[in-house]
Design a protein around this motif. Structure first.
Motif, PDB file in Angstrom:
ATOM      1  N   LEU A 167       0.841  -1.185   0.000  1.00 44.81           N
ATOM      2  CA  LEU A 167       0.000   0.000   0.000  1.00 44.81           C
ATOM      3  C   LEU A 167       0.884   1.245   0.000  1.00 44.81           C
ATOM      4  O   LEU A 167       2.077   1.186   0.289  1.00 44.81           O
ATOM      5  CB  LEU A 167      -0.932   0.003   1.213  1.00 44.81           C
ATOM      6  CG  LEU A 167      -1.838  -1.222   1.375  1.00 44.81           C
ATOM      7  CD1 LEU A 167      -2.842  -0.991   2.502  1.00 44.81           C
ATOM      8  CD2 LEU A 167      -2.564  -1.564   0.089  1.00 44.81           C
ATOM      9  N   THR A 168       0.286   2.361  -0.319  1.00 45.56           N
ATOM     10  CA  THR A 168       1.024   3.615  -0.417  1.00 45.56           C
ATOM     11  C   THR A 168       0.423   4.635   0.539  1.00 45.56           C
ATOM     12  O   THR A 168      -0.614   4.391   1.169  1.00 45.56           O
ATOM     13  CB  THR A 168       0.950   4.173  -1.849  1.00 45.56           C
ATOM     14  OG1 THR A 168      -0.418   4.549  -2.127  1.00 45.56           O
ATOM     15  CG2 THR A 168       1.398   3.127  -2.868  1.00 45.56           C
ATOM     16  N   GLN A 169       1.054   5.804   0.609  1.00 43.99           N
ATOM     17  CA  GLN A 169       0.493   6.870   1.447  1.00 43.99           C
ATOM     18  C   GLN A 169      -0.805   7.404   0.870  1.00 43.99           C
ATOM     19  O   GLN A 169      -1.595   8.015   1.591  1.00 43.99           O
ATOM     20  CB  GLN A 169       1.509   8.004   1.624  1.00 43.99           C
ATOM     21  CG  GLN A 169       2.518   7.721   2.716  1.00 43.99           C
ATOM     22  CD  GLN A 169       3.165   8.975   3.269  1.00 43.99           C
ATOM     23  OE1 GLN A 169       2.641  10.075   3.169  1.00 43.99           O
ATOM     24  NE2 GLN A 169       4.328   8.804   3.873  1.00 43.99           N
ATOM     25  N   GLU A 170      -1.054   7.182  -0.414  1.00 46.66           N
ATOM     26  CA  GLU A 170      -2.357   7.541  -0.966  1.00 46.66           C
ATOM     27  C   GLU A 170      -3.437   6.629  -0.397  1.00 46.66           C
ATOM     28  O   GLU A 170      -4.567   7.056  -0.164  1.00 46.66           O
ATOM     29  CB  GLU A 170      -2.333   7.444  -2.494  1.00 46.66           C
ATOM     30  CG  GLU A 170      -1.493   8.526  -3.166  1.00 46.66           C
ATOM     31  CD  GLU A 170      -1.585   8.460  -4.673  1.00 46.66           C
ATOM     32  OE1 GLU A 170      -2.250   7.538  -5.190  1.00 46.66           O
ATOM     33  OE2 GLU A 170      -0.994   9.322  -5.337  1.00 46.66           O
ATOM     34  N   PRO A 181      -2.193  11.261   8.369  1.00 50.40           N
ATOM     35  CA  PRO A 181      -3.228  11.596   9.354  1.00 50.40           C
ATOM     36  C   PRO A 181      -4.195  10.441   9.594  1.00 50.40           C
ATOM     37  O   PRO A 181      -4.675  10.238  10.715  1.00 50.40           O
ATOM     38  CB  PRO A 181      -3.950  12.794   8.721  1.00 50.40           C
ATOM     39  CG  PRO A 181      -3.005  13.347   7.724  1.00 50.40           C
ATOM     40  CD  PRO A 181      -2.216  12.189   7.218  1.00 50.40           C
ATOM     41  N   VAL A 182      -4.465   9.682   8.547  1.00 50.50           N
ATOM     42  CA  VAL A 182      -5.364   8.533   8.677  1.00 50.50           C
ATOM     43  C   VAL A 182      -4.692   7.426   9.478  1.00 50.50           C
ATOM     44  O   VAL A 182      -5.338   6.731  10.269  1.00 50.50           O
ATOM     45  CB  VAL A 182      -5.789   8.036   7.282  1.00 50.50           C
ATOM     46  CG1 VAL A 182      -6.643   6.778   7.386  1.00 50.50           C
ATOM     47  CG2 VAL A 182      -6.562   9.128   6.549  1.00 50.50           C
ATOM     48  N   GLN A 183      -3.379   7.255   9.297  1.00 46.03           N
ATOM     49  CA  GLN A 183      -2.656   6.265  10.096  1.00 46.03           C
ATOM     50  C   GLN A 183      -2.780   6.576  11.585  1.00 46.03           C
ATOM     51  O   GLN A 183      -2.991   5.678  12.408  1.00 46.03           O
ATOM     52  CB  GLN A 183      -1.186   6.230   9.687  1.00 46.03           C
ATOM     53  CG  GLN A 183      -0.925   5.626   8.318  1.00 46.03           C
ATOM     54  CD  GLN A 183       0.557   5.477   8.025  1.00 46.03           C
ATOM     55  OE1 GLN A 183       1.365   5.302   8.936  1.00 46.03           O
ATOM     56  NE2 GLN A 183       0.930   5.549   6.752  1.00 46.03           N
ATOM     57  N   VAL A 197      -0.040  10.625  16.219  1.00 42.94           N
ATOM     58  CA  VAL A 197       0.385  11.559  15.172  1.00 42.94           C
ATOM     59  C   VAL A 197       1.909  11.605  15.081  1.00 42.94           C
ATOM     60  O   VAL A 197       2.488  11.475  13.998  1.00 42.94           O
ATOM     61  CB  VAL A 197      -0.182  12.968  15.436  1.00 42.94           C
ATOM     62  CG1 VAL A 197       0.423  13.982  14.460  1.00 42.94           C
ATOM     63  CG2 VAL A 197      -1.699  12.964  15.310  1.00 42.94           C
ATOM     64  N   ILE A 198       2.579  11.776  16.213  1.00 41.26           N
ATOM     65  CA  ILE A 198       4.032  11.911  16.164  1.00 41.26           C
ATOM     66  C   ILE A 198       4.686  10.613  15.716  1.00 41.26           C
ATOM     67  O   ILE A 198       5.725  10.622  15.033  1.00 41.26           O
ATOM     68  CB  ILE A 198       4.594  12.375  17.534  1.00 41.26           C
ATOM     69  CG1 ILE A 198       6.056  12.798  17.395  1.00 41.26           C
ATOM     70  CG2 ILE A 198       4.428  11.314  18.591  1.00 41.26           C
ATOM     71  CD1 ILE A 198       6.290  13.953  16.455  1.00 41.26           C
TER      72      ILE A 198
END
Length: 615
Positions: free
Chosen positions: A408-411, A416-418, A440-441
């Motif tokens: 999978l990719t960041q798309e 933020p979804v992670q 987040v961090i």
């Protein structure tokens, strides 16, 4: 649900080149229909589709094959050899490409001649794919769940020509907003290529009939149908895990290129372990307001981390950690002592919950992950129960492994979804008291300013996140309890007080946010003394809101020692540790010695930069 496999295309160019070859290399392929040409494993391409469709639990026995008069006998022989019902082969009567009626008319012929009145799966039988990783049942389940038409796609590889494929544009709900059949250059920036794998609702078959009747002779492809359908009825997109090669109007060279791409897809997966880390964090400012629509600044640190390792495996195995998830003990007394000290909350449940939510996330988002099993294990050196985000680090490391393992990719999984995903694993699946700051961090790394204002959260579902330059940070130190208690108790009843609208708590969270804005400005301008003063104010406000009993005697002792040596100090998390900034760097040595003399652990903070490579 019924299925139509389209194999009526005429391979005029490919067949001509095969016949013209004088080397004898392709003699056995002359006259063979495209869908019966050898695939990457040497078997006919159609064999793979028949196997996939025949074992799909959502498809009834009604599977139809639409071919042409020229190749009808080939498919009749194939059907006899492969257990396909010969009466389900439909002949469109054409004998050449000039007399071909087009894919839309072939589909319409199947619907009319077999009186199909059911949801319908439509595929092209000459499309190469990796049967080991393709999960057709997952596609059909997503189609049923969304309740609209479904168009499958994959992310095109670099170098693939988007003008030769159908291209999709999607919105955030994964609905297809535009479909471009072989678009001219500059029409769209999308690289999401449609494959001839569509699911249609029973109610939509009438629209297909009408399009077939009205379609001009130049608009006879399924792509042209999809261009029209997305403007008339909801069509959703589902991302497939692999490249799908279509043996369309190609020659020998392109056929070999498709084979090579498919073979690379089958054998090119990494067989070695994938290792990902997520780092401990220190909240520099604003916490605990991240759970109360506040603002924070957080720093990922190299001192401590959690690590996940994933390798391909025949079955799915989650390995318990030998220390954190013990299953063997020296005696009952040993079991009792370990349980009293460390509880029952190891990392195995975190791995399992993350895997469960990952599968659900992909299913809900229209991402067809490959059918690949794995062995997954974790390790961590983040001190337990001292508020350094050890649980979320394990979840984040596991998530990063899964994202990499399934290509999978960041798309597919934006940062933020992670962060939201990991929070949902802990709060929804496991009931852990948590806020977004840690997740987040650990998704972003570096030093991040976070604004969780209600207006922003309501508008986009996550906060505003800004990377601050790590190079502008002063030297922080970290101290923590060598033998901590459960850090989760530190939250006390603050949530109930906030929800009830207690003025002191509500205004206090707003004040934390104001401290954070001031700290951001101090970091960017290099005003380290101002930052130190704000850290002290952050702790004092927290102490005022929570009270000494809640903060705990040992935590307060660490704060007292730090202030004795003129160091700013605050909690980096929920309790059990403190982070500090010496106003005079020469005092750090004496500070460290007093911490260690009182059985506290003391380390200099090593920031983890945003752009550093994976370890």
């Amino acid at each position: 649900m019924k299925c139509v496999i389209l194999v009526a295309g005429h391979a005029t160019r490919l067949e001509a080149e095969l016949r013209a070859d004088t080397s004898g290399k392709y003699a056995s392929l002359v006259g063979i229909p495209k869908a019966l040409l050898p695939g990457p494993d040497g078997r006919p391409i159609l064999d793979q589709w028949w196997a996939a469709v025949n074992t799909a639990s959502h498809i009834s026995s009604d599977v139809y094959l639409v071919t042409n008069a020229e190749k009808y006998k080939h498919y009749e022989r194939w059907a006899t050899a492969n257990g396909f019902p010969r009466q389900n082969i439909i002949n469109d009567g054409t004998t050449s490409s000039t007399g071909g009626i087009g894919a839309i008319a072939d589909l319409d012929l199947a619907i009319r001649s077999r009186s199909i009145d059911d949801d319908l799966l439509v595929v092209s039988g000459d499309m190469l794919f990796n049967p080991k990783s393709f999960d057709l049942d997952g596609v059909l389940q997503y189609f049923k769940a969304r309740g609209g038409e479904l168009s499958c796609y994959y992310a095109m590889h670099p170098g693939e020509d988007s003008t030769s494929r159908g291209i999709l544009e999607l919105n955030e709900d994964h609905q297809v907003t535009n479909f471009f059949e072989k678009p001219k250059p500059g029409t769209t920036t999308s690289r999401l290529a449609s494959v001839v794998l569509y699911c249609f609702k029973r109610e939509t078959l009438g629209l297909i009939r009408k399009f077939a009747e009205d379609a001009a002779t130049t608009r006879r492809s399924l792509g042209h149908l999809m261009e029209a359908l997305v403007k008339q009825t909801p069509v959703y997109g589902m991302k497939l895990p692999d490249h799908f090669g279509l043996i369309g109007a190609v020659g020998v060279k392109e056929y070999h290129q498709c084979l090579q791409a498919a073979q690379a897809e089958r054998s090119g997966r990494s067989v070695g372990p994938i290792v990902r880390r997520a780092y401990a964090r220190v909240g520099l400012m604003g916490n605990p307001s991240d759970g109360f629509f506040g603002k924070t600044i957080s720093l990922a640190i190299r001192n401590y981390w959690a690590q996940a390792t994933i390798t391909p495996n025949d079955t799915l195995v989650l390995e318990p950690h030998p220390l954190n998830d013990p299953t063997e003990f020296g005696s009952l007394a040993d079991l009792c002592g370990i349980s009293k000290k460390e509880g029952y909350q190891g990392g195995l449940r975190l791995m399992q919950a993350t895997c469960k939510k990952f599968f659900e996330f992909c299913s809900e988002r229209g991402i067809a992950i490959a059918r690949r099993n794995f062995r997954l294990k974790y390790d961590t050196n983040i001190p337990r129960q001292v508020g350094l985000a050890g649980s979320s680090a394990i979840c984040t490391a596991v998530l990063k492994c899964l994202v990499a393992f399934f290509n999978l990719t960041q798309e597919d999984f934006p940062l933020p979804v992670q962060a939201n995903f990991v929070l949902s694993v802990e709060t929804q699946e496991l009931g852990i008291n948590a806020g977004l700051q840690d997740r987040v961090i650990q998704a972003y790394n570096g030093c991040v300013y976070m604004d969780f204002s209600k207006e922003i959260m309501d508008a986009q579902g996550y906060g505003h996140y800004e990377q601050l330059p790590v190079s502008k940070l002063p030297q922080f130190w970290l101290g923590y309890l060598a033998d901590p208690s459960d850090s989760g108790k530190i939250h006390s009843n603050i949530r109930q007080r906030y929800n009830s609208g207690e003025e002191a708590v509500v205004s206090g969270m707003q004040q934390f946010a104001a401290f954070t804005d001031a700290a951001r400005a101090a970091i960017l301008s290099g005003q380290h003394n101002t930052l130190a003063d704000l850290m002290d104010k952050n702790f004092d406000l927290r102490r005022q809101l929570y009270g000494d009993e809640c903060l705990g005697e040992a935590n307060l002792k660490m704060v007292a020692i730090a202030r004795k040596h003129n160091s700013a100090v605050k909690f980096p998390g929920s309790g059990g540790a403190v982070v500090g900034l010496c106003r005079n760097s020469e005092s750090m040595r004496a500070l460290q010695e007093e911490f260690e003399a009182n059985n506290f652990v003391f380390v200099k903070v090593i920031p983890r930069g945003q752009d550093e490579p994976h370890e």
